[in-house]
Design a protein around this motif. Structure first.
Motif, PDB file in Angstrom:
ATOM      1  N   GLY A  35       0.805  -1.207   0.000  1.00 19.31           N
ATOM      2  CA  GLY A  35       0.000   0.000   0.000  1.00 19.31           C
ATOM      3  C   GLY A  35       0.840   1.259   0.000  1.00 19.31           C
ATOM      4  O   GLY A  35       0.328   2.349  -0.150  1.00 19.31           O
ATOM      5  N   ASN A  37       3.063   1.791  -2.175  1.00 20.08           N
ATOM      6  CA  ASN A  37       3.243   2.127  -3.581  1.00 20.08           C
ATOM      7  C   ASN A  37       4.595   2.804  -3.801  1.00 20.08           C
ATOM      8  O   ASN A  37       4.690   3.988  -4.079  1.00 20.08           O
ATOM      9  N   ASP A 152      -9.540   0.128  -0.259  1.00 20.49           N
ATOM     10  CA  ASP A 152      -8.788   0.755   0.833  1.00 20.49           C
ATOM     11  C   ASP A 152      -7.976   1.966   0.375  1.00 20.49           C
ATOM     12  O   ASP A 152      -7.154   2.487   1.123  1.00 20.49           O
ATOM     13  N   ARG A 154      -5.497   2.473  -1.619  1.00 18.62           N
ATOM     14  CA  ARG A 154      -4.042   2.479  -1.733  1.00 18.62           C
ATOM     15  C   ARG A 154      -3.541   2.709  -3.148  1.00 18.62           C
ATOM     16  O   ARG A 154      -2.354   2.976  -3.348  1.00 18.62           O
ATOM     17  N   ARG A 311      -3.583  -3.129   2.924  1.00 19.60           N
ATOM     18  CA  ARG A 311      -2.898  -1.840   2.970  1.00 19.60           C
ATOM     19  C   ARG A 311      -2.124  -1.796   4.272  1.00 19.60           C
ATOM     20  O   ARG A 311      -2.711  -1.951   5.350  1.00 19.60           O
TER      21      ARG A 311
END
Length: 442
Positions: A35, A37, A152, A154, A311
């Protein structure tokens, strides 16, 4: 023409903010789970990657390529699953069946853990933030967490959304971009070279970005992903009338003492913009645990949305546990499964749950071995304070629900007006004139 040019600009802006650190992402299992990223904004070069494309691809060509890629099962490790498998264009880019979760993975047989959302009307979802200030003229109201794609939040952009399913172990399950691009080159070499330049495959990082860029361009195609062609859109354009029941449903939908739906699903136009029917925020509504999801066979597994498990950057933020993103209600009447866990299968069922969650919990939650109703059986007791307690969730067992049976039926009738494809000749004509006037505004 102007809209497509702006769309391409948004594609490039989104892509420019999602550079892959170190060039090409080799293991996206962590991207699915973390999450964080890691490729978002970190280490972005001084010049955006798309400046290296020669010639610069057009929006129309990118969209055409993206449409092909979207339907290509060859982009998955199993060779069986395309984007369109779970996001069927004929089903509002949602699932084609009423299963709560879909199959995917390396062999095409692994069950997912959440219901597949529609990809329609996500074109203006903002990036995730913990402090969202709506552009409604009042900058003093902090809505709290909002934005981001997936349940979520993300996934931060169209670019990131295009990447995530390619490597998710529950979806297309590719292990690295190198193998993925080998297949892309075998099937699309001429198109990629025509769009991105003869040397595109000499730089795998750039080729991968070209792949994502085409997918995200397609997902921003107005005619397919956000046509605003529902009866309610025609009504707002003064091109159609709602029935008496639909008008009652709209009133109950907006009424803060009844449905109070517009609190999270705004229904009014704002400065000429048609409503999205989502405030992009997050809420904990206490959906019953769906025992039809294989992952839920393990009693220790609990999907807590914003705070995990998928996440991870907000783990430990207990005030976020149980919160999931508020989806748009557009085309909800054609949706086969509802809420993040697909526990409900009709609009009337969902609206009735909202009306009776607190007044008749025995209808929605199982009983324990002691005979007591196990209310909120999919949310640990430590997080019950996060539950939405505003109307219609402000009642006690045995009290009169905020919505009557008539209100429920009326709201469902209204929600059916949000279905795309309403095309009487007079409505289409007036709608075209309305759109022309909107586009001519400074």
């Amino acid at each position: 023409m102007l809209l497509r040019a702006v769309t391409l600009g948004l594609v490039l802006i989104g892509a420019a903010h999602t550079e892959v650190r170190g060039g090409i992402e080799s293991n996206s299992r962590s991207a699915e789970v973390s999450g964080r990223n890691a490729d978002l904004g970190a280490g972005a070069p001084a010049k955006p990657f798309y400046s290296a494309f020669s010639p610069m691809p057009s929006a129309a060509a990118l969209t055409a390529l993206g449409r092909q890629l979207f339907a290509d099962p060859g982009l998955s490790a199993s060779g069986k699953i395309s984007c369109a498998t779970c996001h069927d264009p004929k089903k509002d880019f949602g699932p084609a069946n009423d299963l709560p979760v879909q199959r995917g993975g390396a062999d095409g047989r692994r069950f997912g853990v959440r219901a597949v959302p529609s990809l329609k009307y996500t074109h203006n979802v903002p990036p995730f933030t913990e402090h969202f200030i709506d552009d409604d003229g009042d900058d003093s109201v902090d809505q709290g967490p909002a934005g981001g794609r997936t349940w979520d939040g993300r996934s931060q952009s169209f670019h990131d959304q295009a990447r995530l399913p390619l490597f998710s172990p529950f979806e297309m399950a590719n292990t690295d971009a190198h193998a993925l691009l080998a297949g892309v080159q075998a099937r699309y070499a001429a198109q990629f070279r025509g769009l991105f330049g003869e040397k595109i495959f000499e730089d795998e990082g750039l080729a991968f970005k070209g792949l994502l860029m085409a997918l995200e361009a397609y997902q921003q195609s107005p005619a397919e992903f956000y046509p605003y062609s529902s009866k309610y859109d025609a009504f707002l354009r003064h091109a159609a009338s709602l029935s008496t029941q639909e008008l009652r449903g709209l009133a109950a939908f907006n009424d803060p003492e009844k449905g109070n739906c517009a609190r999270c699903h705004p229904s009014a136009m704002i400065r000429g913009a048609l409503p999205q029917f989502t405030d992009f925020g997050f809420a904990a509504i206490g959906a019953p645990r769906n025992r039809a999801i294989p992952a839920n066979a393990d009693r220790r597994y609990v999907d807590l949305g914003l705070c995990g498990p998928w996440r991870t950057d907000l783990q430990g933020r207990h005030e976020y546990c149980g919160l999931f993103r508020t989806p748009s209600l557009r085309n909800a009447a054609r949706r086969p499964a509802f809420l993040h866990n697909g526990v409900f299968h009709s609009l009337s069922e969902v609206v009735r749950f909202y009306a009776e969650r607190d007044t008749q919990p025995q209808k929605w939650y199982p009983r324990g071995s002691d005979g007591r109703v196990s209310k909120f059986d999919d949310l640990p007791a430590a997080y019950l304070a996060n539950l939405d307690a505003q109307a219609p969730f402000d009642r006690r067992p045995g009290e009169t629900p905020a919505m009557s049976e008539q209100d429920i039926q009326d709201i469902v009738a209204f929600l059916q007006t949000l279905t795309d494809g309403f095309q009487p000749a007079i409505a289409a004509s007036i709608s075209a004139r309305w759109s022309a006037n909107q586009n001519s505004m400074p």
